[in-house]
Design a protein around this motif. Structure first.
Motif, PDB file in Angstrom:
ATOM      1  N   ALA A 300     -33.258  -8.341  27.336  1.00 34.27           N
ATOM      2  CA  ALA A 300     -33.842  -9.398  28.035  1.00 34.27           C
ATOM      3  C   ALA A 300     -35.462  -9.386  27.594  1.00 34.27           C
ATOM      4  N   ASP A 301     -36.139 -10.428  27.520  1.00 33.63           N
ATOM      5  CA  ASP A 301     -37.406 -10.410  27.287  1.00 33.63           C
ATOM      6  C   ASP A 301     -38.069 -10.081  28.550  1.00 33.63           C
ATOM      7  N   ILE A 305     -39.011 -12.336  32.331  1.00 37.52           N
ATOM      8  CA  ILE A 305     -38.328 -12.255  33.670  1.00 37.52           C
ATOM      9  C   ILE A 305     -39.129 -11.841  35.062  1.00 37.52           C
ATOM     10  N   GLY A 306     -38.587 -12.059  36.053  1.00 33.73           N
ATOM     11  CA  GLY A 306     -39.049 -11.937  37.573  1.00 33.73           C
ATOM     12  C   GLY A 306     -39.101 -10.267  37.662  1.00 33.73           C
ATOM     13  N   PRO A 307     -40.090  -9.761  38.630  1.00 32.49           N
ATOM     14  CA  PRO A 307     -40.162  -8.424  38.790  1.00 32.49           C
ATOM     15  C   PRO A 307     -39.015  -7.645  39.306  1.00 32.49           C
ATOM     16  N   ASN A 308     -38.363  -8.545  40.121  1.00 34.13           N
ATOM     17  CA  ASN A 308     -36.890  -7.554  40.607  1.00 34.13           C
ATOM     18  C   ASN A 308     -35.929  -7.367  39.397  1.00 34.13           C
ATOM     19  N   GLU A 309     -35.889  -8.552  38.419  1.00 35.80           N
ATOM     20  CA  GLU A 309     -34.923  -8.487  37.622  1.00 35.80           C
ATOM     21  C   GLU A 309     -35.517  -7.312  36.417  1.00 35.80           C
ATOM     22  N   LEU A 310     -36.946  -7.350  36.140  1.00 36.44           N
ATOM     23  CA  LEU A 310     -37.270  -6.370  35.303  1.00 36.44           C
ATOM     24  C   LEU A 310     -37.244  -5.023  35.704  1.00 36.44           C
ATOM     25  N   ARG A 311     -37.121  -4.828  37.180  1.00 37.97           N
ATOM     26  CA  ARG A 311     -36.927  -3.483  37.525  1.00 37.97           C
ATOM     27  C   ARG A 311     -35.482  -3.016  37.448  1.00 37.97           C
ATOM     28  N   ARG A 312     -34.471  -3.845  37.568  1.00 39.76           N
ATOM     29  CA  ARG A 312     -33.015  -3.711  37.073  1.00 39.76           C
ATOM     30  C   ARG A 312     -33.189  -3.418  35.854  1.00 39.76           C
ATOM     31  N   GLN A 313     -33.737  -4.189  34.829  1.00 39.71           N
ATOM     32  CA  GLN A 313     -33.558  -4.024  33.405  1.00 39.71           C
ATOM     33  C   GLN A 313     -33.973  -2.638  32.991  1.00 39.71           C
ATOM     34  N   ALA A 341     -49.185  -5.794  30.739  1.00 39.35           N
ATOM     35  CA  ALA A 341     -49.641  -4.459  31.379  1.00 39.35           C
ATOM     36  C   ALA A 341     -48.686  -4.510  32.475  1.00 39.35           C
ATOM     37  N   ALA A 342     -47.857  -5.482  33.017  1.00 40.27           N
ATOM     38  CA  ALA A 342     -47.129  -5.333  34.250  1.00 40.27           C
ATOM     39  C   ALA A 342     -45.709  -4.580  33.825  1.00 40.27           C
ATOM     40  N   VAL A 343     -45.424  -4.960  32.559  1.00 34.59           N
ATOM     41  CA  VAL A 343     -44.264  -4.379  31.980  1.00 34.59           C
ATOM     42  C   VAL A 343     -44.321  -2.737  31.799  1.00 34.59           C
ATOM     43  N   MET A 344     -45.702  -2.510  31.425  1.00 36.15           N
ATOM     44  CA  MET A 344     -46.011  -1.010  31.122  1.00 36.15           C
ATOM     45  C   MET A 344     -46.018  -0.235  32.536  1.00 36.15           C
TER      46      MET A 344
END
Length: 396
Positions: A300-301, A305-313, A341-344
């Motif tokens: 996923a990009d 994606i939202g913060p919850n999905e990012l955490r799952r990924q 920055a949020a992804v890092m």
């Protein structure tokens, strides 16, 4: 004048005619029945034409741009499964497909393996006769896990050394590969760019050996930063994104034969799919000294994606890989090189120690642990071009 026949003679003549008529009628009836059965018992062959699904086009890996909010390069990577653009929502029950399209899994119907024929992207399956009469067609070849009979270590892990003062810098190219293998039929421009031939890769490894350039892992790099064993002056980290099955067929075998090592970034949802590594292969590679790292669940990009999905990924592939290989998974490659920055921050919170990008560079510092630069190998590169790109002036 002749005398008229007597009554017995007349009766005998009538019965003879009746008997002959009955016999002839029965014979004709039996013949008709036999002819009907013979005609109705013949089989009819039905020819069925089944079209083969076209192979989806591939999309390209991101080239090097600004790290502030890295959105990757304009090329899409066939292994870098593009996620929907910002503001777009994929259909429910869908995941990013290997071609960068959205595959609706709830509606997907896969062709029967018995009817599927290996073909190129534009090729249709040949006609088939009645399945009861015709032999089953061979399915498209899928690489099966074939663990070595003996666990052969490609490289003996270095003995932990007492740590001294932390180090602030390391000059070590991190080389980015995807496919190492022959091109498929009718490859598009993106697949060509992402595919380095086995011969080119092998010549590059020969150059590393001749020049005494050591292959090291991400773990070695961060042990160097922590004040442990220093990296050899001439060191490279060979990385392979997406977890394609050719990484086992070619990369692993060539590295193992030379007692070299590589780092493999795995998207866990694609493990065991055709064209990707199996769990047995990943386990064998890990046991032989290769470094296994994470590359999201389904590519996923991370920036949309939202913060919850990012955490799952981030959390799920780390957990799954650790359960499978029995050791910590410490490093991450951002899918398609997209991060901000949020992804890092989320990657650090998920327990990773560092992450690699697709931004060009060869010098690394602990302060940029989640923006590590890499040197990309392109399909059109010659061995001389690749080796020139990863040979640092400080090595001479």
């Amino acid at each position: 004048m002749q005398p008229s026949p007597s009554l017995p003679n007349r009766l005998f003549g009538h019965w003879l005619i009746i008997t002959l008529t009955v016999v002839l009628s029965v014979t004709a009836a039996l013949a008709a029945i036999g002819l009907y059965r013979e005609l109705s018992g013949r089989s009819v062959t039905v020819v069925v034409v089944q079209s083969h699904p076209a192979t989806p086009a591939a999309d390209a890996e991101d080239a090097e741009t600004s790290p502030v909010e890295h959105t990757g390069d304009p090329e899409a990577d066939p292994g870098e499964h593009a996620a929907p653009s910002a503001g777009a929502s994929p259909p429910p029950g869908s995941v990013a497909s290997p071609a960068g399209e959205v595959a609706v899994t709830a509606l997907a119907v896969e062709p029967s393996p018995a009817a599927e024929q290996p073909s190129g992207p534009e090729q249709s399956a040949p006609e088939q006769t009645d399945p009861a009469r015709a032999p089953a067609a061979s399915p498209a070849p899928i690489v099966a896990a074939s663990p070595s009979p003996e666990a052969v270590a490609a490289r003996v892990p270095p003995t932990p050394a007492p740590r001294g003062a932390p180090r602030a810098v390391a000059d070590a190219p991190i080389v980015m590969y995807h496919h190492i293998g022959p091109l498929p039929p009718n490859p598009d421009v993106f697949r060509r760019d992402l595919t380095v031939s086995p011969a080119t890769f092998e010549k590059t490894l020969d150059y590393l050996a001749e020049q005494e350039i050591a292959t090291v892992t991400m773990a070695d790099l961060f042990e160097h930063f922590a004040g442990g064993a220093a990296l050899p002056k001439k060191s490279v980290i060979l990385t392979f994104d997406d977890g394609y099955d050719d990484n086992y067929l070619y990369v692993f075998q060539l590295l193992k034969a030379r007692q070299m090592v590589g780092t493999f970034f795995i998207s866990t949802d694609f493990v065991e799919r055709p064209g990707y590594l199996t769990w047995d292969q990943i386990t064998e590679m890990n046991d032989a000294g290769m470094e296994i790292a994470a590359h999201s669940t389904n590519h996923a990009d991370f920036t949309v994606i939202g913060p919850n999905e990012l955490r799952r990924q981030l959390v799920e592939p780390k957990r799954i890989l650790e359960e499978r290989i029995g050791q910590p998974v410490r490093f991450l490659a951002y899918p398609a090189g997209k991060y901000n920055a949020a992804v890092m921050a989320a990657s650090r919170a998920a327990g990773y120690e560092a992450a690699v990008t697709v931004i060009h560079g060869t010098r690394h510092t602990p302060a940029q642990a989640f923006e590590l630069r890499r040197v990309r190998a392109h399909g059109a590169d010659t061995p001389a071009q690749i080796t020139a790109r990863i040979t640092l002036p400080s090595w001479r």
